[in-house]
Design an enzyme around this catalytic site. Structure first.
Site, PDB file in Angstrom:
ATOM      1  N   LEU A  91       1.864   1.169   3.283  1.00  0.00           N
ATOM      2  CA  LEU A  91       2.141  -0.016   2.466  1.00  0.00           C
ATOM      3  C   LEU A  91       2.300   0.374   0.992  1.00  0.00           C
ATOM      4  O   LEU A  91       1.719   1.350   0.544  1.00  0.00           O
ATOM      5  CB  LEU A  91       0.985  -1.014   2.599  1.00  0.00           C
ATOM      6  CG  LEU A  91       0.690  -1.519   4.022  1.00  0.00           C
ATOM      7  CD1 LEU A  91      -0.610  -2.335   4.029  1.00  0.00           C
ATOM      8  CD2 LEU A  91       1.837  -2.361   4.560  1.00  0.00           C
ATOM      9  N   GLY A 234      17.797   5.035 -19.256  1.00  0.00           N
ATOM     10  CA  GLY A 234      16.982   3.831 -19.064  1.00  0.00           C
ATOM     11  C   GLY A 234      15.530   4.257 -18.885  1.00  0.00           C
ATOM     12  O   GLY A 234      15.176   5.424 -19.114  1.00  0.00           O
ATOM     13  N   GLY A 323      20.316   3.782 -12.422  1.00  0.00           N
ATOM     14  CA  GLY A 323      20.094   2.399 -11.981  1.00  0.00           C
ATOM     15  C   GLY A 323      19.794   2.326 -10.494  1.00  0.00           C
ATOM     16  O   GLY A 323      19.780   3.345  -9.792  1.00  0.00           O
ATOM     17  N   ALA A 372       8.036  -4.087 -11.298  1.00  0.00           N
ATOM     18  CA  ALA A 372       6.987  -4.389 -10.328  1.00  0.00           C
ATOM     19  C   ALA A 372       6.265  -5.696 -10.663  1.00  0.00           C
ATOM     20  O   ALA A 372       6.035  -6.540  -9.791  1.00  0.00           O
ATOM     21  CB  ALA A 372       5.994  -3.240 -10.278  1.00  0.00           C
ATOM     22  N   HIS A 497     -11.466  -3.886 -35.291  1.00  0.00           N
ATOM     23  CA  HIS A 497     -11.156  -2.726 -36.128  1.00  0.00           C
ATOM     24  C   HIS A 497     -12.142  -1.602 -35.825  1.00  0.00           C
ATOM     25  O   HIS A 497     -13.338  -1.872 -35.702  1.00  0.00           O
ATOM     26  CB  HIS A 497     -11.284  -3.122 -37.607  1.00  0.00           C
ATOM     27  CG  HIS A 497     -11.106  -1.959 -38.529  1.00  0.00           C
ATOM     28  ND1 HIS A 497      -9.882  -1.415 -38.798  1.00  0.00           N
ATOM     29  CD2 HIS A 497     -12.020  -1.236 -39.242  1.00  0.00           C
ATOM     30  CE1 HIS A 497     -10.029  -0.410 -39.649  1.00  0.00           C
ATOM     31  NE2 HIS A 497     -11.309  -0.264 -39.928  1.00  0.00           N
TER      32      HIS A 497
HETATM   33  C1  LIG Z   1      10.786   6.138 -10.942  1.00  0.00           C
HETATM   34  C2  LIG Z   1      10.474   4.684 -11.055  1.00  0.00           C
HETATM   35  C3  LIG Z   1       9.470   4.279 -11.908  1.00  0.00           C
HETATM   36  C4  LIG Z   1       9.171   2.928 -12.025  1.00  0.00           C
HETATM   37  N1  LIG Z   1       8.167   2.559 -12.876  1.00  0.00           N
HETATM   38  C5  LIG Z   1       7.893   1.257 -13.022  1.00  0.00           C
HETATM   39  C6  LIG Z   1       6.846   0.847 -13.869  1.00  0.00           C
HETATM   40  O1  LIG Z   1       6.173   1.661 -14.489  1.00  0.00           O
HETATM   41  N2  LIG Z   1       6.589  -0.471 -13.987  1.00  0.00           N
HETATM   42  C7  LIG Z   1       7.328  -1.405 -13.312  1.00  0.00           C
HETATM   43  O2  LIG Z   1       7.070  -2.602 -13.472  1.00  0.00           O
HETATM   44  N3  LIG Z   1       8.316  -1.043 -12.469  1.00  0.00           N
HETATM   45  C8  LIG Z   1       8.616   0.258 -12.304  1.00  0.00           C
HETATM   46  N4  LIG Z   1       9.591   0.623 -11.437  1.00  0.00           N
HETATM   47  C9  LIG Z   1      10.297  -0.428 -10.691  1.00  0.00           C
HETATM   48  C10 LIG Z   1       9.454  -0.879  -9.494  1.00  0.00           C
HETATM   49  O3  LIG Z   1       9.152   0.224  -8.691  1.00  0.00           O
HETATM   50  C11 LIG Z   1      10.206  -1.931  -8.708  1.00  0.00           C
HETATM   51  O4  LIG Z   1      10.628  -2.950  -9.579  1.00  0.00           O
HETATM   52  C12 LIG Z   1       9.328  -2.515  -7.629  1.00  0.00           C
HETATM   53  O5  LIG Z   1       8.905  -1.522  -6.729  1.00  0.00           O
HETATM   54  C13 LIG Z   1      10.067  -3.611  -6.873  1.00  0.00           C
HETATM   55  O6  LIG Z   1       9.223  -4.140  -5.921  1.00  0.00           O
HETATM   56  P1  LIG Z   1       9.784  -4.774  -4.574  1.00  0.00           P
HETATM   57  O7  LIG Z   1       8.592  -5.291  -3.853  1.00  0.00           O
HETATM   58  O8  LIG Z   1      10.903  -5.683  -4.870  1.00  0.00           O
HETATM   59  O9  LIG Z   1      10.444  -3.570  -3.768  1.00  0.00           O
HETATM   60  P2  LIG Z   1       9.952  -2.132  -3.332  1.00  0.00           P
HETATM   61  O10 LIG Z   1       8.797  -1.660  -4.079  1.00  0.00           O
HETATM   62  O11 LIG Z   1      11.176  -1.291  -3.318  1.00  0.00           O
HETATM   63  O12 LIG Z   1       9.454  -2.358  -1.847  1.00  0.00           O
HETATM   64  C14 LIG Z   1      10.321  -2.721  -0.834  1.00  0.00           C
HETATM   65  C15 LIG Z   1       9.662  -2.395   0.488  1.00  0.00           C
HETATM   66  O13 LIG Z   1      10.430  -2.961   1.535  1.00  0.00           O
HETATM   67  C16 LIG Z   1      10.530  -2.037   2.607  1.00  0.00           C
HETATM   68  N5  LIG Z   1      11.738  -2.409   3.344  1.00  0.00           N
HETATM   69  C17 LIG Z   1      13.008  -2.439   2.887  1.00  0.00           C
HETATM   70  N6  LIG Z   1      13.822  -2.963   3.826  1.00  0.00           N
HETATM   71  C18 LIG Z   1      13.044  -3.269   4.892  1.00  0.00           C
HETATM   72  C19 LIG Z   1      13.297  -3.868   6.142  1.00  0.00           C
HETATM   73  N7  LIG Z   1      14.501  -4.286   6.498  1.00  0.00           N
HETATM   74  N8  LIG Z   1      12.257  -4.024   6.989  1.00  0.00           N
HETATM   75  C20 LIG Z   1      11.011  -3.641   6.637  1.00  0.00           C
HETATM   76  N9  LIG Z   1      10.713  -3.089   5.451  1.00  0.00           N
HETATM   77  C21 LIG Z   1      11.720  -2.931   4.586  1.00  0.00           C
HETATM   78  C22 LIG Z   1      10.593  -0.698   1.916  1.00  0.00           C
HETATM   79  O14 LIG Z   1      10.218   0.345   2.784  1.00  0.00           O
HETATM   80  C23 LIG Z   1       9.588  -0.911   0.789  1.00  0.00           C
HETATM   81  O15 LIG Z   1       8.285  -0.586   1.203  1.00  0.00           O
HETATM   82  C24 LIG Z   1       9.898   1.965 -11.268  1.00  0.00           C
HETATM   83  C25 LIG Z   1      10.898   2.381 -10.392  1.00  0.00           C
HETATM   84  C26 LIG Z   1      11.188   3.720 -10.279  1.00  0.00           C
HETATM   85  C27 LIG Z   1      12.257   4.143  -9.308  1.00  0.00           C
END
Ligand SMILES: Cc1cc2nc3c(=O)[nH]c(=O)nc-3n(C[C@H](O)[C@H](O)[C@H](O)COP(=O)(O)OP(=O)(O)OC[C@H]3O[C@@H](n4cnc5c(N)ncnc54)[C@H](O)[C@@H]3O)c2cc1C
Length: 518
Positions: A91, A234, A323, A372, A497
């Site tokens: 998870l 970015g 991106g 996130a 402070h």
């Molecule tokens: C290098 C990096 C650094 C980052 N640092 C930050 C940060 O510091 N702070 C921040 O706010 N954001 C950060 N982000 C962005 C952040 O990771 C994402 O915005 C966030 O993870 C999005 O959450 P989500 O729940 O939409 O998707 P995700 O975290 O991508 O989770 C999606 C989940 O769905 C699962 N999944 C997909 N399709 C299916 C399906 N059909 N059936 C079952 N499971 C499925 C995947 O396996 C995954 O576990 C970063 C991103 C990257 C790449």
């Protein structure tokens, strides 16, 4: 406009303070306050109990990233019977496994390493300093694993079930789960698609995950490369630039747009650019990559520079940080009325798509940032709405941005340009950290806090921080914008402070020309 918003705010504050006393409630049994409404925090959710259950679950969530797991936990807390479908055997999604958390572990290690390198200035004689890269990576993995188990624990605690497999929307109230060729069905009154995003690449440039890397494969490098080209400046690009620069790699950034961190205020971009160059990070802006060729030494990257000349650079590794694209393919959304645009899903106020009972959350949502904490709040909004409780609507300009490069960047609200383009009469203030004693103690007093405000009433429109602990002191900025605070409200606030945070007080005061420490 402001008059009305202040009135609404004052009314809301008064209502929230007085209403509980009038009806004999204490703060602990208040559920939530929203626009003057107060609801009871009932231990078991009335709507879920009162309705005749036609489906096995109240909520099915596809994806266990921050959008999915937070929605699931809140749904459990609200008494909704909830199941999560996750394709991976663990998870936490992108954020926990290959995004926010592992990168912040590496950034922390890089910062500690920098402190040791700088030991002499702090009065320490440090010799024999070496990086044990395998141990650094092992600590990263340990932290990720611990928190993934933590989500499992929270699911159990909140009676959230989860099942591994590929989740697909099969029409109102139905989700299929496919694993090892076998398909099972789930029935749920409401379905949240939270399938996240994955790294984009450039036309004709395929990551091989050995030399041409993505955010996933760069976390698994067996050694620190001597040279690294990062395409994209970015948040992801500049964070990795910081990490590998600290660990000794010669880093070069190629960015197609005219400035680094292009979504930030222009002065923040200029400050980061200046600081990175001082650290010997090479930066080429307004530069478009034309081709990438692998060779015996690594990669040769050809790009058109800002003067239109073609240049070629050589490096051991290349990171694509250009991106992220939404993962909505094969999720069954095409069978629904949900409106998609380049894979992103359009939603209404409570994250519901055009198909009733079908919600989209997180990185797949059109028009909201891929962050996130945005995903987490979107999930909370959706399940709160499903539970029949008063839910907030997400306001894009109230979502904080945190970039953890060195120097850190924290921002929220409108940039100066956005505020002017929106027609505001703008007044700005700026406080450089050089006047902040705690920043000097930390040996990190570059950067500034910039406040963008509306001239007549002093409403705070945006706050842009670059410098020490920027991502932490951003907390005050987020509170001000969410509570629609003014410069005068904030100038009356006492800051402890010596803290880096007290720089905020000087920054607000500087809008009125009344800063103390500079
Ligand atoms: C290098 C990096 C650094 C980052 N640092 C930050 C940060 O510091 N702070 C921040 O706010 N954001 C950060 N982000 C962005 C952040 O990771 C994402 O915005 C966030 O993870 C999005 O959450 P989500 O729940 O939409 O998707 P995700 O975290 O991508 O989770 C999606 C989940 O769905 C699962 N999944 C997909 N399709 C299916 C399906 N059909 N059936 C079952 N499971 C499925 C995947 O396996 C995954 O576990 C970063 C991103 C990257 C790449």
């Amino acid at each position: 406009m402001l008059g009305r918003s202040r009135l609404r705010r004052t009314g809301r504050r008064l209502f929230v303070r007085l209403a509980p006393r009038l009806i004999g409630l204490t703060p602990s049994n208040l559920f939530e306050r929203d626009c003057g409404e107060v609801a009871l925090n009932l231990p078991v959710l009335a709507p879920a109990e009162g309705r005749i259950r036609v489906a096995k679950y109240d909520v099915a969530i596809i994806g266990s990233g921050p959008g999915g797991y937070v929605a699931a936990i809140r749904a459990g807390e609200l008494g909704l019977k909830t199941v999560v479908v996750e394709k991976d055997p663990f998870l936490g999604g992108t954020c926990l496994h290959v995004g926010c958390i592992p990168t912040k572990v590496l950034l922390h290690h890089a910062e500690v390493y920098d402190q040791f390198k700088n030991g002499a200035e702090l009065g320490f004689e440090v010799s024999g300093l070496k990086i044990n890269w395998a141990n650094v990576l092992a600590r990263k993995d340990k932290i990720v694993k611990k928190h993934s188990k933590g989500i499992e624990f929270l699911f159990k605690k909140n009676k959230v079930e989860w099942v591994q497999g590929w989740g697909k929307y099969e029409g109102p109230g139905r989700v299929s789960v496919e694993k090892d060729g076998k398909k099972t069905a789930i029935e749920a009154s409401n379905i949240l698609v939270v399938s996240g995003s994955e790294a984009k690449s450039l036309p004709g440039i395929e990551p091989d995950h050995k030399t041409i890397l993505t955010n996933r494969s760069i976390l698994e490098l067996p050694e620190i490369p001597k040279t690294l080209i990062i395409v994209g400046a970015g948040a992801v690009g500049v964070e990795f630039a910081s990490i590998y620069n600290s660990f000794g790699a010669q880093v070069t950034i190629l960015e197609m747009l005219p400035r680094v961190v292009p979504v930030e205020d222009e002065e923040v971009s200029a400050e980061l650019d200046k600081t990175f160059r001082k650290k010997n990070i090479q930066i080429y802006t307004s530069s478009a990559v034309e081709s990438v060729r692998k060779d015996a030494k690594g990669v040769a990257v050809s790009f058109k520079d800002k003067d239109g000349k073609t240049q070629t650079l050589q490096a051991e590794k290349l990171l694509l940080a250009v991106g992220r694209k939404p993962m909505t393919e094969n999720c069954g959304l095409e069978k629904s009325k949900a409106k998609l645009e380049r894979g992103f899903v359009h939603v209404g106020d409570y994250m519901e798509t055009a198909e009733k009972g079908l919600y989209a959350i997180g990185d797949i949502v059109a028009g909201l940032p891929q962050l996130a904490h945005a995903a987490m709040m979107e999930g909370i909004v959706a399940v709160t709405h499903i539970a029949g409780k008063p839910a907030h609507q997400i306001v894009k300009t109230r979502i904080p941005n945190a970039t953890y490069c060195e120097p850190q960047i924290g921002s929220i609200g409108l940039t100066e340009k956005q505020a002017r383009d929106a027609g505001y009469s703008v007044k700005t203030g700026k406080f450089p950290f050089v006047g902040n004693s705690k920043a000097t103690i930390l040996g990190n007093h570059g950067g500034f806090i910039k406040v963008v405000s509306e001239e007549m009433y002093g409403e705070v429109l945006g706050i842009h921080i670059i410098g020490p602990l920027a991502t932490e002191i951003l907390a005050e900025a987020a509170a001000v914008l969410n509570l629609e605070g003014t410069i005068d409200d904030m100038m009356n606030m006492i800051h402890a402070h010596p803290t880096v945070w007290e720089g905020m007080g000087d920054a607000f005061a500087s809008v009125r020309g009344l800063q103390i420490n500079v």
